[in-house]
Design a protein around this motif. Structure first.
Motif, PDB file in Angstrom:
ATOM      1  N   HIS A  88       0.939  -1.259  -0.199  1.00  0.00           N
ATOM      2  CA  HIS A  88      -0.412  -0.233  -0.191  1.00  0.00           C
ATOM      3  C   HIS A  88       0.568   1.441   0.034  1.00  0.00           C
ATOM      4  O   HIS A  88       1.757   1.265   1.172  1.00  0.00           O
ATOM      5  N   VAL A 114      -0.307   3.845   0.092  1.00  0.00           N
ATOM      6  CA  VAL A 114      -0.762   4.982   1.388  1.00  0.00           C
ATOM      7  C   VAL A 114       0.168   5.171   2.638  1.00  0.00           C
ATOM      8  O   VAL A 114       0.328   5.894   3.423  1.00  0.00           O
ATOM      9  N   GLY A 161       1.434   8.796   2.514  1.00  0.00           N
ATOM     10  CA  GLY A 161       0.593   9.332   1.798  1.00  0.00           C
ATOM     11  C   GLY A 161       0.152  10.931   3.128  1.00  0.00           C
ATOM     12  O   GLY A 161       1.171  10.776   3.470  1.00  0.00           O
ATOM     13  N   ARG A 180      -4.042   8.352   7.470  1.00  0.00           N
ATOM     14  CA  ARG A 180      -2.751   8.958   6.007  1.00  0.00           C
ATOM     15  C   ARG A 180      -3.244   9.027   4.888  1.00  0.00           C
ATOM     16  O   ARG A 180      -4.609   8.166   4.823  1.00  0.00           O
ATOM     17  N   THR A 181      -3.470  10.063   4.054  1.00  0.00           N
ATOM     18  CA  THR A 181      -4.384  10.480   2.846  1.00  0.00           C
ATOM     19  C   THR A 181      -3.296  10.588   1.663  1.00  0.00           C
ATOM     20  O   THR A 181      -2.223  10.897   1.568  1.00  0.00           O
ATOM     21  N   LEU A 182      -3.615   9.062   0.039  1.00  0.00           N
ATOM     22  CA  LEU A 182      -3.053   9.630  -1.135  1.00  0.00           C
ATOM     23  C   LEU A 182      -3.750   8.988  -1.949  1.00  0.00           C
ATOM     24  O   LEU A 182      -4.637   8.605  -1.653  1.00  0.00           O
ATOM     25  N   GLU A 192      -7.577   6.926  -1.805  1.00  0.00           N
ATOM     26  CA  GLU A 192      -7.216   6.561  -0.251  1.00  0.00           C
ATOM     27  C   GLU A 192      -7.131   6.662   0.791  1.00  0.00           C
ATOM     28  O   GLU A 192      -6.486   7.853   1.626  1.00  0.00           O
ATOM     29  N   THR A 193      -7.421   6.690   2.071  1.00  0.00           N
ATOM     30  CA  THR A 193      -7.836   6.932   3.585  1.00  0.00           C
ATOM     31  C   THR A 193      -7.093   5.864   4.839  1.00  0.00           C
ATOM     32  O   THR A 193      -7.974   5.078   4.809  1.00  0.00           O
TER      33      THR A 193
END
Length: 559
Positions: free
Chosen positions: A475, A477, A481, A498-500, A503-504
Motif C-alpha cells: 500500500h 498510502v 500518504g 494518512r491520505t493519498l 485512499e485514506t
C-alpha cells in the motif's frame, strides 16, 4: 513526492555484540549475523543498519574506532564482512554502516601521532587547547559525565572529548582530515555497502570561540548544546561530503542529530539541500528528562508523545523525510517505556508497532523489538556494562548524593544496557545467544520471550511485524500518504489518518488499560472500509463508533 527505495524500506538495526555469537566466546559476531540472515529475510526487512564493527578497544562498545578499514577482532575478519555483504545482497537485503567521524579512539594512529608533539603533521586532526590557570579551557561537560577536556602532559595541553576521554573529537576545520574521512567512505562504498548511519553528525562543527556554557543548579559542568549541536559550519561540511562522496552512489544516509527542531531538520534533509536523506531526532525519546537528564525519569503523557511525533510528521511532510523509531541501542525497550510489559505485554507491543509503522517515514526495528523484548532490572550496578550508566551512577550517587535505590530505579528504566542484553533466540541456556558466558547477562524472561516460540505462533509479535512490513510493500498510502492527527488532546487515544489520492488510512491506537471509545469525525468520508490489521480479533466492522480494548490497535483502509 519523489519515490525512493529508502523511503519504501524497513530497516533493522543490529548491535553485533548482542545479536548472535557463533564461536562461544560470549560476544556476538559477524558469522552470527550471517547465521540469522534467513530469519531477517523471513521477517521481511529490506536493510540492515550495522552498528560499528570496526577495529576498536571497546571503551564505548565500538563507537571508539581505532581503524576505520579493519574489523574488530571479537567480531571476525574483513573476509567475514565480505561474506556477510554478499549473503545479504543475495537475499535482497542492503547493508548500511555506522559512520563515526565526530571522534575516533585515542588508540587511532591519527591520535597517537597527534599527541606526540605540537608540530606533528596529525596535530591539527584533533582539537587541542591550552589550559587556563591550571584548569581546562572552558567549563564544557562531556555527554558521558565529567569534563569534556582531558589534560595530556606530553605537550601540556588539553584535548576535547564530547564523549569518553578515550574518544577525542576530530577537528573538522582541517581540510586534510575531511579528505581522509571522504576517502575512507568511498573505500566502503566501493566495497558495495548501501549507505551510512552517521553518528552524532550534527556535532562535527564546534563554535570556534569555545565559550563557557550555562550551568544549572544540578550540574557541575556547562551546557555544550549551543556550541556543538548544529554548529556554524555543519551544513558546509555536509554539502561538501555530499558533493565529494554521497552524490556519486545510489545509497541512503541517516544522520543522528540530537537537539534539532523540525525546521533545523529541513536544513539537513530538504529535497534541494544536497546533504542527507533523513535524520534521527530524539525529542520523543527525551520525554521525561529533567535537571539530571534522563536519570530524572519524570514519565510522560500520551498527549505529549502525540504532539511531538505529529509536529515532526507535519514539519517534514512537504520537504524532507522522517525516520521512525522508538527503540535503538541507546534507548530502553519501547514496550517497557511506552507500553505495558506486564499484563498487556503482547497487545501493547503490537499497538506501538502499529502506531509507528503506519506513520510517514522509514521505520526502524531494533533487534529484539520484533519479539517484544523488555527492559532488564539487574540487582547490582556491577552487572551493568554501559559507560554512560556507570559514569552517571558514579557522579550522581558518589558525588551529588542521589539515593542509590532511586538511581537504580532510573537505571532499570532508562539505561542503554536495556537494549544491549543478548537477543533471545530460544529457551536454552543464555537464550541461544552463545554456548559460552555472555558478555552481559541475559534478560531472565528469555524462557517465555524468544524467537523460537514466536516464529511458529501465528498470533505472535514477530508475525505481527511480518504483517506490518508486508502491508507497507502493498500500500503506497502507508509510505507516501499525508498525515493528520485526530483527537490531539485525548490522553489515551492516538488516532490519525494518512491520505493519498482517493485512499485514506485510519489508524486507531489505545494507550489505556481500560476500555475507551473512538468516534469517527464527521469530516472523514468514505464509501467502503476494510480492516488491514488489528491486534485483537475484530467482528464488528462499524467504524463510526469503536469500543477499544486495552492497548488495542486497528488500521482501516477507507475508499
Amino acid at each position: 513526492m519523489e519515490q525512493k527505495w529508502w523511503k519504501e524500506s524497513v530497516i533493522y538495526q543490529i548491535y553485533p555484540r548482542s545479536f548472535k555469537d557463533s564461536n562461544g566466546d560470549g560476544i556476538g559476531d559477524i558469522k552470527g549475523i550471517i547465521e540469522k540472515l534467513d530469519y531477517l529475510n523471513m521477517l521481511g526487512i529490506n536493510v540492515i543498519w550495522l552498528s560499528p564493527v570496526y577495529k576498536s578497544p571497546n571503551d564505548d562498545n565500538g563507537y571508539d574506532i581505532s581503524d576505520y578499514q579493519d574489523i574488530m577482532d571479537e567480531f571476525g575478519t574483513m573476509e567475514d564482512f565480505d561474506i556477510l555483504l554478499q549473503e545479504a545482497h543475495q537475499r535482497g537485503i542492503k547493508i548500511i554502516m555506522d559512520l563515526v567521524v565526530n571522534h575516533t579512539s585515542d588508540e587511532h594512529k591519527w591520535f597517537t601521532q597527534s599527541k606526540s608533539s605540537v608540530d606533528n603533521e596529525y596535530r591539527d586532526y584533533y582539537i587541542w587547547k591550552k589550559g587556563i590557570d591550571g584548569q581546562p579551557p572552558n567549563n564544557w561537560g562531556s555527554c558521558f559525565g565529567g569534563s569534556a577536556w582531558e589534560y595530556d602532559s606530553t605537550t601540556d595541553m588539553y584535548y576535547l572529548h564530547l564523549f569518553s576521554k578515550k574518544q577525542p573529537d576530530l577537528n573538522w576545520e582541517n581540510k586534510v582530515l575531511r579528505n581522509k574521512v571522504y576517502d575512507m567512505m568511498k573505500w566502503w562504498l566501493d566495497k558495495g555497502i548501501d549507505g551510512f548511519r552517521m553518528d552524532v553528525i550534527n556535532m562535527i562543527s564546534k563554535d570556534q570561540r569555545y565559550p563557557d556554557g550555562y550551568v544549572n543548579e544540578k550540574a557541575v559542568y556547562g551546557d555544550i548544546t549551543p556550541f556543538v549541536f548544529n554548529g556554524p559550519k555543519v551544513h558546509e561540511f555536509l554539502k561538501e561530503m555530499n558533493r565529494e562522496v554521497l552524490s556519486k552512489y545510489d545509497i541512503m544516509t541517516v544522520g543522528e542529530t540530537p537537539a534539532v527542531s523540525p525546521s533545523d531538520a529541513v536544513n539537513y534533509v530538504g529535497n534541494d539541500r544536497n546533504e542527507l536523506n533523513m535524520v534521527f531526532q530524539f525529542e520523543h525519546v527525551d520525554i521525561g528528562n529533567g535537571l539530571e537528564g534522563k536519570w530524572s525519569n519524570l514519565g510522560y503523557k500520551v498527549s505529549e508523545l502525540k504532539d511531538i511525533l505529529s509536529k515532526w510528521q507535519l514539519g517534514l511532510q512537504d520537504d524532507g523525510w522522517n525516520s521512525l523509531f522508538l527503540d535503538n541501542h541507546d534507548q530502553p525497550r519501547a514496550v517497557s517505556r511506552y507500553g505495558n510489559d506486564k499484563e498487556y505485554w503482547c497487545e501493547s507491543a503490537k499497538m506501538l508497532a502499529t502506531m509507528l509503522h503506519m506513520m510517514r517515514g522509514t521505520p526502524y526495528i531494533y533487534q529484539g523489538e520484533e519479539l517484544g523484548m523488555t527492559n532488564v532490572a539487574f540487582d547490582h550496578i556491577e552487572d551493568y556494562k554501559d559507560i554512560e550508566t556507570l559514569n552517571a551512577y558514579k557522579e550522581l550517587v558518589g558525588i551529588r548524593g542521589k539515593d542509590p535505590e532511586e538511581m537504580m530505579k532510573a537505571i532499570h528504566d532508562r539505561s542503554r544496557d536495556n537494549a544491549r542484553t543478548p537477543v533471545q533466540w530460544d529457551d536454552s541456556e543464555y537464550a541461544g545467544f552463545t554456548t559460552g558466558t555472555p558478555w552481559i547477562k541475559v534478560n531472565p524472561n528469555y524462557a517465555s520471550i524468544n524467537a523460537k516460540v514466536q516464529i511458529h505462533d501465528k498470533d505472535s509479535i514477530f508475525n505481527y511485524y511480518r504483517k506490518l512490513i508486508k502491508l507497507r510493500k502493498e500500500h503506497k498510502v502507508i509510505v507516501y500518504g499525508d498525515y493528520q492527527l485526530l483527537y490531539e488532546d485525548h490522553e489515551s487515544l492516538f488516532a490519525y489518518t494518512r491520505t493519498l489520492d482517493n485512499e485514506t488510512l485510519l489508524v486507531i491506537c489505545s494507550f489505556d488499560t481500560n476500555q475507551i471509545t473512538f468516534e469517527l469525525p464527521e469530516n472523514i468520508l468514505y464509501n467502503t472500509n476494510s480492516l488491514l490489521i488489528s491486534n485483537y480479533p475484530v467482528e464488528d466492522m462499524n467504524i463510526v463508533k469503536v469500543e477499544l480494548r486495552p492497548y488495542e490497535a486497528r488500521v482501516y483502509l477507507l475508499q
